[in-house]
Design an enzyme around this catalytic site. Structure first.
Site, PDB file in Angstrom:
ATOM      1  N   GLU A  30     -10.410 -36.367 -10.893  1.00 18.85           N
ATOM      2  CA  GLU A  30     -11.131 -37.142 -11.911  1.00 18.85           C
ATOM      3  C   GLU A  30     -12.582 -36.687 -11.997  1.00 18.85           C
ATOM      4  OE1 GLU A  30     -13.644 -40.660 -11.056  1.00 18.85           O
ATOM      5  OE2 GLU A  30     -11.744 -41.687 -11.459  1.00 18.85           O
TER       6      GLU A  30
ATOM      7  N   ASP B 258      -4.883 -38.924 -14.680  1.00 22.87           N
ATOM      8  CA  ASP B 258      -6.121 -39.003 -15.457  1.00 22.87           C
ATOM      9  C   ASP B 258      -7.021 -37.807 -15.175  1.00 22.87           C
ATOM     10  OD1 ASP B 258      -6.726 -39.953 -12.848  1.00 22.87           O
ATOM     11  OD2 ASP B 258      -8.389 -41.157 -13.592  1.00 22.87           O
TER      12      ASP B 258
END
Length: 347
Positions: A58, A115
């Site tokens: 991330e 993500d």
């Protein structure tokens, strides 16, 4: 699954197009230097200083995106070089989720975080177009195709995004599949669709909005970070039933995707705002706050939504960037860059 009416608008492509049509930076040199001097190491790691100075996919994805918006190709390449050589150690093009300087080897868990992979592919695709780099685009295509094959699935005829390869599916958990709605990086989906074309990307965007409507828990009507979709959406077992650090970025993602005026965006922004415009993290079962966050990088998020919704300008203190910790500082620059580019009237 409970179905509620949601009035959807197509996801705009404006962000992806605009960021590649100009060489003007959206993050000032001063702000980028302040951020990079604190969080970017000489070997290309983005440090999470609130978590033992680990690096994760991330953070590397955010770092790439911020370097792109600051117009810093050398810094982008530095971050990408570390990410490519140290974290893309899987055989499917996805990134291991955590690199720990205190561990030997530095990666002890090869599981991914979807993500992080989305952010990396998204940033690479935009950089490929802006700086005419075919290698960036080739890698972005590989990541997008792998996400499409391994992380996007269906549940109750709805397209969903699994948080990781392992640990969240119906095969892995009694209450699975389990999702995290803050992993829906809405602005990235049109770009990923250009890399690995599929109706699933648009369906995923629509399901994210639908699931946000269906996952309104407690008096404050906020989603928990981790949600079971075995039956109707409900807080997943084994996690605190909280609207917490993950989900506070949902409003920012919606705004950056051009969905700031949507009712769900406005409702979540109001529900997460506490006294003195701080951001409240809530236990959605007890309806009690578990933390009140006063950092500018958090407070700017509901303020941005309010400006988009009713024209209320941002408070002066959130329009100035001063790095604090990795996470609020990152969100702060993402919010400021979007505001300066798309809503200068808010400043």
């Amino acid at each position: 699954m409970l179905v509620l009416p949601v009035f959807l608008t197509p996801l705009p492509h404006a962000f992806a197009q605009d960021t590649t049509k100009t060489d003007l930076p959206m993050i000032s040199e001063k702000d980028w230097l302040a951020y990079s001097e604190k969080f970017l190491t000489k070997d290309g790691r983005i440090l999470d200083d609130a978590n033992g100075n680990i690096s994760h996919s991330e953070g590397q994805g955010y770092g790439l995106l911020l370097a792109l918006m600051a117009g810093r190709p050398a810094d982008f390449e530095l971050i990408w070089s570390f990410t490519r050589t140290e974290m893309l150690i899987r055989n499917d093009g996805l990134s291991a989720w955590k690199w720990d300087p205190a561990s030997r080897p530095h990666i002890t868990d090869t599981n991914n975080a979807s993500d992080g992979d989305i952010l990396i592919a998204y940033a690479l695709a935009l950089a490929a177009q802006k700086w005419n780099n075919a290698d960036y685009r080739k890698t972005a295509i590989t990541i997008a195709a792998s996400l499409l094959k391994k992380q996007i699935t269906t549940q109750h005829d709805e397209v969903i995004l699994l948080p990781a390869i392992r640990g969240f599916s119906a095969k892995d958990r009694d209450d699975g599949p389990v999702i995290n709605l803050s992993y829906w990086v809405f602005e990235a989906f049109p770009v990923l669709n250009e890399l690995a074309p599929s109706p699933s990307w648009d369906a995923l965007a629509k399901s994210g909005l639908q699931l946000l409507q269906q996952s309104r828990f407690g008096t404050h009507q906020l989603p928990s970070d981790w949600i079971s979709l075995k039956n109707k959406p409900q807080p997943a077992t084994g996690f605190e039933p909280e609207f917490s650090y993950n989900n506070l970025r949902i409003v920012l993602y919606l705004a950056r995707a051009g969905l700031g005026k949507q009712d769900i965006t406005q409702q979540l922004a109001k529900a997460m705002t506490g006294q003195d415009r701080a951001v409240n993290l809530m236990n959605i079962k007890t309806d009690k706050p578990v933390a009140s966050l006063s950092e500018a990088g958090y407070r700017i998020i509901p303020q941005l939504a309010a400006c988009i919704g009713n024209g209320t300008k941002l408070s002066d203190d959130v329009t100035r960037f001063e790095p604090s910790q990795y996470y609020p500082s990152t969100l702060h620059l993402l919010a400021l860059s979007y505001t300066a580019r798309n809503h200068p009237e808010c400043l």
